[in-house]
Design a protein around this motif. Structure first.
Motif, short mmCIF file in Angstrom:
data_model
loop_
_atom_site.label_atom_id
_atom_site.label_comp_id
_atom_site.label_asym_id
_atom_site.label_seq_id
_atom_site.Cartn_x
_atom_site.Cartn_y
_atom_site.Cartn_z
N GLY A 42 35.34 45.77 27.35
CA GLY A 42 34.57 46.17 28.53
C GLY A 42 34.19 44.99 29.40
O GLY A 42 34.27 45.05 30.63
N LEU A 43 33.78 43.89 28.77
CA LEU A 43 33.43 42.69 29.52
C LEU A 43 34.65 42.13 30.24
O LEU A 43 34.56 41.71 31.40
CB LEU A 43 32.83 41.63 28.60
CG LEU A 43 31.42 41.89 28.12
CD1 LEU A 43 31.04 40.93 27.01
CD2 LEU A 43 30.43 41.82 29.27
N GLU A 44 35.79 42.11 29.55
CA GLU A 44 37.01 41.59 30.17
C GLU A 44 37.43 42.47 31.36
O GLU A 44 37.85 41.96 32.40
CB GLU A 44 38.13 41.49 29.13
CG GLU A 44 37.86 40.37 28.14
CD GLU A 44 38.79 40.36 26.93
OE1 GLU A 44 39.71 41.21 26.86
OE2 GLU A 44 38.58 39.51 26.07
N LYS A 45 37.29 43.77 31.21
CA LYS A 45 37.64 44.68 32.30
C LYS A 45 36.73 44.43 33.51
O LYS A 45 37.19 44.33 34.65
CB LYS A 45 37.54 46.13 31.84
CG LYS A 45 37.97 47.11 32.90
CD LYS A 45 38.02 48.53 32.37
CE LYS A 45 38.51 49.44 33.49
NZ LYS A 45 38.76 50.78 33.05
N VAL A 46 35.43 44.32 33.26
CA VAL A 46 34.48 44.08 34.35
C VAL A 46 34.78 42.73 35.00
O VAL A 46 34.80 42.61 36.23
CB VAL A 46 33.02 44.15 33.85
CG1 VAL A 46 32.04 43.66 34.91
CG2 VAL A 46 32.67 45.57 33.43
N SER A 47 35.04 41.71 34.20
CA SER A 47 35.27 40.38 34.76
C SER A 47 36.58 40.29 35.54
O SER A 47 36.75 39.39 36.37
CB SER A 47 35.22 39.30 33.67
OG SER A 47 36.29 39.44 32.79
N ASN A 48 37.49 41.21 35.31
CA ASN A 48 38.78 41.19 36.01
C ASN A 48 38.89 42.19 37.15
O ASN A 48 39.69 42.00 38.06
CB ASN A 48 39.93 41.44 35.03
CG ASN A 48 40.11 40.29 34.07
OD1 ASN A 48 39.95 39.13 34.44
ND2 ASN A 48 40.45 40.61 32.83
N GLU A 58 29.81 38.01 41.77
CA GLU A 58 28.68 37.67 40.90
C GLU A 58 28.75 38.49 39.61
O GLU A 58 28.55 37.98 38.51
CB GLU A 58 27.35 37.92 41.60
CG GLU A 58 26.17 37.54 40.70
CD GLU A 58 24.82 37.95 41.28
OE1 GLU A 58 23.82 37.74 40.56
OE2 GLU A 58 24.76 38.48 42.40
N CYS A 59 29.06 39.76 39.72
CA CYS A 59 29.18 40.64 38.55
C CYS A 59 30.33 40.16 37.65
O CYS A 59 30.18 40.09 36.44
CB CYS A 59 29.41 42.08 38.99
SG CYS A 59 29.54 43.24 37.62
N ARG A 60 31.46 39.80 38.27
CA ARG A 60 32.59 39.28 37.49
C ARG A 60 32.19 38.01 36.75
O ARG A 60 32.55 37.81 35.59
CB ARG A 60 33.79 39.00 38.40
CG ARG A 60 34.48 40.24 38.90
CD ARG A 60 35.85 39.93 39.50
NE ARG A 60 35.89 38.79 40.38
CZ ARG A 60 35.76 38.83 41.70
NH1 ARG A 60 35.59 39.99 42.32
NH2 ARG A 60 35.82 37.73 42.43
#
Length: 191
Positions: A99-105, A111-113
């Protein structure tokens, strides 16, 4: 409503809300907002993660709400910094990292990424600490702490002995009697 398994004082007041949110996913944004406004200072252990991770996973997946994803990522980053024992976090990493990787990409907001990438990096640090626990030690490193002579033990058993003692260290076996009784019993079985 209390949860006796979770002894984290920072989270204690939120347990009823967390349980309610698990039953009513529509409340995820409000719960994430309230938790994001909390300063966590107490060590985070597996019971705390077991009640937090379902909410955080839902926060990372929350539809079209960048603020919730950013706050969930921030909570994950802050809590990961408070994990003393990597083995406490290990079962939850496969749930959080994708989930973190998806959000960061994929999230449009830089800022969220960035917050999600930092949280993923912090979780990876915790994961790597768990993998390296015990590496780089030799059997001789443990003789002073447990008073066991390993000189007559075959090298393959010495290495297993090191892994055994490293596991005790990672699991925080802190009672002095354990450090003297368990290794001696282990060496007597292998020697």
């Amino acid at each position: 409503m209390s949860c006796p398994a979770v002894n984290n004082k920072d989270l204690e007041q939120f347990i009823p809300m967390l349980i309610d949110t698990m039953q009513n996913p529509i409340k995820v944004p409000d719960c994430v907002h309230k938790l994001a406004a909390t300063t966590f200072v107490q060590a985070v252990e597996a019971p705390t993660l077991s009640i937090m991770v379902p909410l955080l996973v839902r926060g990372l997946r929350h539809d079209n709400t960048t603020a919730i994803k950013r706050k969930a990522s921030l909570i994950i980053e802050n809590m990961a910094k408070l994990v003393d024992n990597p083995l406490d976090a290990a079962p939850f990493l496969p749930q959080l990292l994708p989930g973190l990787e998806k959000v960061s990409n994929e999230v449009a907001d830089p800022e969220c990424r960035s917050v999600a990438a930092r949280a993923a990096k912090e979780l990876m640090r915790v994961a790597n600490e768990g993998k390296t626990g015990g590496q780089g030690y030799s059997a001789g490193d443990f003789v002073g702490c447990c008073g066991v002579a390993v000189g007559g033990v075959e090298p393959v058993w010495q290495q297993r002995f090191v892994r055994f003692l490293s596991s005790m260290r990672v699991l925080r076996a802190q009672q002095q009697g354990i450090w003297h009784a368990m290794p001696a019993a282990y060496v007597s079985c292998t020697g």
